[in-house]
Each structure stands twice: as C-alpha cells, then as structure tokens.
Design an enzyme around this catalytic site. Structure first.
Site, PDB file in Angstrom:
ATOM      1  N   LYS A  22      65.856 -18.973  16.586  1.00 51.77           N
ATOM      2  CA  LYS A  22      66.792 -17.837  16.655  1.00 51.77           C
ATOM      3  C   LYS A  22      66.616 -17.087  17.977  1.00 51.77           C
ATOM      4  CE  LYS A  22      65.593 -13.937  14.499  1.00 51.77           C
ATOM      5  NZ  LYS A  22      65.476 -12.778  15.387  1.00 51.77           N
ATOM      6  N   ASN A  23      65.367 -16.774  18.332  1.00 52.45           N
ATOM      7  CA  ASN A  23      65.115 -15.915  19.491  1.00 52.45           C
ATOM      8  C   ASN A  23      65.314 -16.615  20.825  1.00 52.45           C
ATOM      9  OD1 ASN A  23      64.697 -13.954  17.651  1.00 52.45           O
ATOM     10  ND2 ASN A  23      62.473 -13.919  17.845  1.00 52.45           N
ATOM     11  N   CYS A 116      65.215   1.749  13.996  1.00 51.20           N
ATOM     12  CA  CYS A 116      64.616   0.569  13.358  1.00 51.20           C
ATOM     13  C   CYS A 116      63.504   1.064  12.458  1.00 51.20           C
ATOM     14  CB  CYS A 116      64.058  -0.371  14.419  1.00 51.20           C
ATOM     15  SG  CYS A 116      63.058  -1.691  13.723  1.00 51.20           S
ATOM     16  N   ARG A 121      62.265   1.695  18.872  1.00 49.24           N
ATOM     17  CA  ARG A 121      62.483   0.441  19.612  1.00 49.24           C
ATOM     18  C   ARG A 121      63.469   0.734  20.729  1.00 49.24           C
ATOM     19  NH1 ARG A 121      63.573  -4.771  16.083  1.00 49.24           N
ATOM     20  NH2 ARG A 121      63.177  -5.819  18.061  1.00 49.24           N
ATOM     21  N   ASP A 304      55.521 -11.418  15.315  1.00 48.11           N
ATOM     22  CA  ASP A 304      56.422 -11.986  14.308  1.00 48.11           C
ATOM     23  C   ASP A 304      55.694 -12.860  13.286  1.00 48.11           C
ATOM     24  OD1 ASP A 304      59.228 -12.435  16.622  1.00 48.11           O
ATOM     25  OD2 ASP A 304      58.371 -10.662  15.663  1.00 48.11           O
ATOM     26  N   ARG A 396      68.545 -13.864   7.895  1.00 46.99           N
ATOM     27  CA  ARG A 396      68.774 -13.534   9.306  1.00 46.99           C
ATOM     28  C   ARG A 396      68.060 -14.508  10.230  1.00 46.99           C
ATOM     29  NH1 ARG A 396      68.242  -7.494  11.275  1.00 46.99           N
ATOM     30  NH2 ARG A 396      68.858  -8.676  13.130  1.00 46.99           N
TER      31      ARG A 396
HETATM   32  C1  EPZ Z   1      61.908  -9.709  20.646  1.00 51.92           C
HETATM   33  O1  EPZ Z   1      62.386  -8.385  20.374  1.00 51.92           O
HETATM   34  C2  EPZ Z   1      62.140 -10.496  19.358  1.00 51.92           C
HETATM   35  N1  EPZ Z   1      63.554 -10.482  19.044  1.00 51.92           N
HETATM   36  C3  EPZ Z   1      61.362  -9.872  18.214  1.00 51.92           C
HETATM   37  O2  EPZ Z   1      61.477 -10.733  17.080  1.00 51.92           O
HETATM   38  C4  EPZ Z   1      59.898  -9.798  18.566  1.00 51.92           C
HETATM   39  O3  EPZ Z   1      59.225  -9.067  17.573  1.00 51.92           O
HETATM   40  C5  EPZ Z   1      59.704  -9.083  19.926  1.00 51.92           C
HETATM   41  O4  EPZ Z   1      60.502  -9.703  20.938  1.00 51.92           O
HETATM   42  C6  EPZ Z   1      58.264  -9.116  20.392  1.00 51.92           C
HETATM   43  O5  EPZ Z   1      57.791 -10.416  20.468  1.00 51.92           O
HETATM   44  C7  EPZ Z   1      64.364 -11.373  19.671  1.00 51.92           C
HETATM   45  O6  EPZ Z   1      63.958 -12.176  20.499  1.00 51.92           O
HETATM   46  C8  EPZ Z   1      65.817 -11.320  19.310  1.00 51.92           C
HETATM   47  P1  EPZ Z   1      60.411  -6.435  23.184  1.00 51.92           P
HETATM   48  P2  EPZ Z   1      62.608  -7.327  21.563  1.00 51.92           P
HETATM   49  O7  EPZ Z   1      61.438  -5.882  24.079  1.00 51.92           O
HETATM   50  O8  EPZ Z   1      63.141  -8.036  22.741  1.00 51.92           O
HETATM   51  C9  EPZ Z   1      58.878  -1.963  23.783  1.00 51.92           C
HETATM   52  C10 EPZ Z   1      62.026 -11.377  14.874  1.00 51.92           C
HETATM   53  O9  EPZ Z   1      61.346 -11.142  13.869  1.00 51.92           O
HETATM   54  N2  EPZ Z   1      60.088  -1.763  24.592  1.00 51.92           N
HETATM   55  O10 EPZ Z   1      59.562  -7.548  23.668  1.00 51.92           O
HETATM   56  O11 EPZ Z   1      63.373  -6.206  20.998  1.00 51.92           O
HETATM   57  C11 EPZ Z   1      59.198  -2.147  22.295  1.00 51.92           C
HETATM   58  O12 EPZ Z   1      59.379  -0.932  21.638  1.00 51.92           O
HETATM   59  C12 EPZ Z   1      62.220 -10.272  15.931  1.00 51.92           C
HETATM   60  O13 EPZ Z   1      62.557 -12.462  15.142  1.00 51.92           O
HETATM   61  C13 EPZ Z   1      60.265  -0.581  25.256  1.00 51.92           C
HETATM   62  O14 EPZ Z   1      59.434   0.325  25.181  1.00 51.92           O
HETATM   63  O15 EPZ Z   1      61.097  -6.861  21.804  1.00 51.92           O
HETATM   64  C14 EPZ Z   1      58.000  -2.942  21.809  1.00 51.92           C
HETATM   65  O16 EPZ Z   1      56.958  -2.081  21.492  1.00 51.92           O
HETATM   66  C15 EPZ Z   1      61.798  -8.938  15.446  1.00 51.92           C
HETATM   67  N3  EPZ Z   1      61.418  -0.407  25.980  1.00 51.92           N
HETATM   68  C16 EPZ Z   1      57.635  -3.779  23.034  1.00 51.92           C
HETATM   69  O17 EPZ Z   1      58.256  -3.179  24.161  1.00 51.92           O
HETATM   70  C17 EPZ Z   1      62.365  -1.386  26.095  1.00 51.92           C
HETATM   71  O18 EPZ Z   1      63.387  -1.193  26.770  1.00 51.92           O
HETATM   72  C18 EPZ Z   1      58.099  -5.227  22.944  1.00 51.92           C
HETATM   73  O19 EPZ Z   1      59.475  -5.234  22.667  1.00 51.92           O
HETATM   74  C19 EPZ Z   1      62.164  -2.601  25.420  1.00 51.92           C
HETATM   75  C20 EPZ Z   1      61.013  -2.777  24.676  1.00 51.92           C
END
Ligand code: EPZ
Length: 416
Positions: A22-23, A116, A121, A304, A396
């Site tokens: 998916k990701n 969320c 997030r 995850d 999902r």
């Molecule tokens: C991706 O989410 C995945 N989703 C998530 O999987 C996964 O948990 C996550 O990466 C971490 O591995 C998809 O790929 C669609 P991040 P994403 O930006 O991109 C902070 C699942 O279960 N952050 O790497 O949203 C954030 O709050 C899903 O399949 C900021 O502060 O995650 C977090 O603490 C759930 N500002 C950290 O970075 C930003 O602008 C990592 O988030 C962006 C992120």
C-alpha cells in the site's frame, strides 16, 4: 458493519503470497500526475486506500481502471487541481497529489488532512519544503492553495525523517527548474522505489538509498510502467502470526531485506527463519521469549509493526518493553488486547508487556489499520472465539486477509 469471527488456538501452517505494498503504491499513483499519458501499475493491492486514491485521481480528471491487480491510469485528461476534504479526511496520503499538481500545473487546492487518533500528524515539512522551492501557499477554508507557482530547485534539510515529506518533495523536484538537494530523507523501500520509478521515466535523481538526494529538474517525464514491491508490513504481520500460534508459514513473493528488523526481533523471540530469494519461512516457538523493541525510521524497527509486536509479546515468557519513537500515542490497541487478558502498562510512548500463558477470545473493536492487525493476531492465538468489530480499518491496508489466514488453517470468517 462487517466483523471478523475468529476461533483461535490452532498453529497456522502453509504458504501465503504477499500482496503489493500500500505505502509504495500510493505515492506512485500520485506520481502519474507528473506525466500526461497512460500509466501501468502492476501488483497494486486492492484495498480501501488504493480505491480512495483512485477516486481522488478520477476527481482530478484522470481515467482509472483496475483489472485484477493491474491499475491503468490515464492522466492526459486531468483538468482539476482540487482534492476535496471528503476524501482527504479518510486518507492522509491524498496529500501526495499536492507536489505533482504544483509541478505540472503551477496550481493546487488540496484539503489539509486534519487530525489523527495518534496525536499530532502535521504536514509542516511538506509545506515548508514546497515553500522553499518557491511555492506561495495559503491555507484557505481548510485547504492548501497554491496559484501561479513555478517550482525552483532548493536545498532542504528535514528536521525529522519523514516518509511523506520525502516523497512529496521528490515528486515536486523532478520537474522543477534547477537542482534540489534533500537532506535527512527517509530510506523506506517505498521511497527508494519511488525514486527508481521516476528515474525510469526520465527523472534525474542521485543518491537514492542514502540520506541525501540531489534532483535535477527535467522538462518532462515518460509514463510509468512498473510493478509495485511486496508489502513488508503485511509480510511481517504473517511472520508474527507464526510466532503467536506456534505455526510454520512460508511467505512468498517477498523482499526479505525490506523487513529485516521485524524478522530479527522474531528470531530473538525464538522463531526459526529460513531465508530464500523471494521467500522466508517462519517457524514459531512453543512460546515466544520476551523482547525489547524501539521503533525507528527504516532500516530500524517499523512503527507499523509496533501493535503486532505487542500482541506477540503479550504471550511471551517474561516482560517486554516496547517504545514507539515515531508516534507517541499509537496505542489504541492496548485496552482491546487487555480485554483478551493481555497485561500491558502504558507509560507515555512506552508499553511494558508482562507476558501471559494464554489469551482468551473476546469481543473487541478495531481502531486503526495496524491496531486491527494486532487484534486479529491475538484472536488467532487465543482460546475460544473472538469477534472483531469495525474491520473497515483492516480493509484499508490488508488485501483479503481472512481468505489468506483461512488458507493457513485459521478458523476465521467475515460476518455482518
Ligand atoms: C508513512 O506515514 C506511512 N504511511 C505510515 O504508515 C507510517 O506509519 C509512517 O510513514 C512512518 O513509517 C504511508 O506511507 C501512506 P512520516 P507518513 O511523515 O508519511 C512527523 C500504515 O499503517 N512529521 O514519516 O504520514 C510525524 O508526525 C501507515 O500503513 C512531521 O512532524 O509518516 C511523525 O512523527 C500509518 N511533519 C514522523 O514525522 C511532517 O510534515 C514520521 O512521519 C511530516 C511528518
């Protein structure tokens, strides 16, 4: 609303074929907006989230067709730059259309994702990165709005490793004027593969697989023709099922190095692994051993898999300490596992799991995608019957999960 009825206590045996990731599929679907043309994506999992993303693309004017796991996306007729709240609120990843729309049309109107359950997030890194590339962005009525944008190369360093922001800015930079340097980028396989797909379409990206990318903008890209990589989180979830039920499961169509960290943890917990090219066989112990886990960006232990690993440790011999450093409040599965007899104490972003000899079946409620996977695992190992409610969360991100588990000998059925 659909539920899963599971009668546990049976060791799972056999082979399961892992679906596409998916990701990895979602950002590649967004990247089709960068090049007007007919794009072919094979091995795309048929999930609620890939269907939602297809819906977003259709609203932008693309023609999208699913044939089995082949997705054909024709972006020649894209004539809108708006991604509506109704869809974005159901799936945060819809924000991936922002960079490609600004890069191709110089305009975008994309709803902010909103809240969320796991705490904040934010998407600040997405926005500040695009602004550093010259995009004047406004927040109007809950929408991120960009008009008359001409993206230019810039040097951007991420304070936090972010999968989403890395993908977003990669896609924005490939058509930008000049060179963009991204530092402290995510190394998740979904990101490296997105880069490889873009390079195959004519993009110029150096440093893939490292924490520093240099992207030289080009005038245009060719349409995408690719196969989506296997889902490492689905694969690790099945590996955890072998650990919890004392079973033996062969995972087929996988890239073992994409989920090495969970595999190593399961080995530490007493599993025996047989690694082959494209496959891994996981044999669970009589009873797992307690292990400690700290989630990290790839190649560290994935957040995850945190919920599923808590389920494994709930049955372990001893006390495990599991810390989630990515999402501080991603523990909505804990009270539900407690209903099945798990003994888990939460201290901030740390779960202390005192292993018990057995779990007992119960009525429980899924709260998000990976939390629901941990409840399915616990129910497969528990004595008696469980009923898991709100499994739309599961749909999902897991393709035909109950069919795959039933083929491994599980007593599992979807009921409404
Ligand atoms: C991706 O989410 C995945 N989703 C998530 O999987 C996964 O948990 C996550 O990466 C971490 O591995 C998809 O790929 C669609 P991040 P994403 O930006 O991109 C902070 C699942 O279960 N952050 O790497 O949203 C954030 O709050 C899903 O399949 C900021 O502060 O995650 C977090 O603490 C759930 N500002 C950290 O970075 C930003 O602008 C990592 O988030 C962006 C992120």
């Amino acid at each position: 609303m659909d539920k899963l009825r599971i009668t546990g206590g049976r060791p799972l045996q056999g082979t399961v074929r892992i679906s596409g990731a998916k990701n990895a599929a979602l950002p590649v679907m967004a990247a089709t907006l960068l090049a007007p043309g007919v794009h072919r994506l094979r091995n795309v999992p048929r999930l609620r989230d890939t269907r939602t993303f297809a819906r977003v693309l259709e609203l932008l004017g693309a023609k999208v067709e699913f044939e089995g796991n082949l997705l054909t996306i024709d972006t020649q007729g894209v004539n809108s730059v708006e991604a509506p709240y109704e869809l974005v609120k159901t799936m945060r990843a819809s924000i991936y259309v922002l960079g490609p729309l600004l890069a191709r049309f110089g305009e975008a109107r994309v709803s902010l994702p909103g809240g969320c359950a796991w705490g904040p997030r934010p998407v600040n890194l997405h926005l500040t990165g695009l602004q550093a590339m010259g995009a004047a962005l406004e927040i109007e009525h809950g929408y991120i709005v960009g008009r008359g944008v001409k993206l230019k190369g810039a040097t951007i360093g991420f304070d936090v490793v972010s999968v989403g922001a890395t993908a977003q800015l990669m896609m924005a930079a490939v058509l930008a004027e000049g060179t963009t340097v991204l530092e402290n980028v995510a190394l998740e396989p979904d990101i490296t593969v997105l880069g490889e797909v873009l390079v195959a379409c004519g993009a110029r990206i150096d440093g893939l697989g490292s924490r520093r990318l240099s992207i030289q903008g080009v005038r245009s890209l060719r349409p995408i023709d690719t196969a989506i990589i296997p889902d490492r989180i689905e694969a690790a979830t099945f590996a955890a099922a072998a650990a919890m039920t004392g079973g033996k499961i062969r995972l087929e169509g996988v890239a073992p190095d994409h989920f090495e960290a969970p595999l190593r943890k399961l080995e530490e917990a007493g599993c025996t692994l047989l690694r082959e090219a494209g496959a891994v066989t996981v044999s669970g112990p009589g009873r797992p051993r307690a292990v400690n886990v700290v989630t990290q960006p790839f190649p560290g232990f994935p957040t995850d898999m945190q919920a599923q690993m808590i389920a494994v440790c709930a049955l372990a011999d001893g006390t495990s300490v599991i810390e989630d450093t990515i999402y501080v409040d991603r523990f909505t599965h804990v009270p539900e596992l407690a209903r099945m007899g798990a003994r888990i104490e939460l201290k901030g972003n740390v779960a202390v799991v005192k292993g018990v000899e057995r779990l007992s079946g119960a009525q429980v409620m899924a709260t998000d995608l990976r939390a629901s996977a941990s409840l399915v695992l616990a129910a497969l190992a528990a004595e008696g019957e469980s009923l898991i409610d709100r499994i739309y969360h599961l749909d999902r991100g897991y393709e035909t999960l109950e069919t795959k588990f039933a083929a491994l000998g599980a007593r599992i059925e979807r009921v409404s």
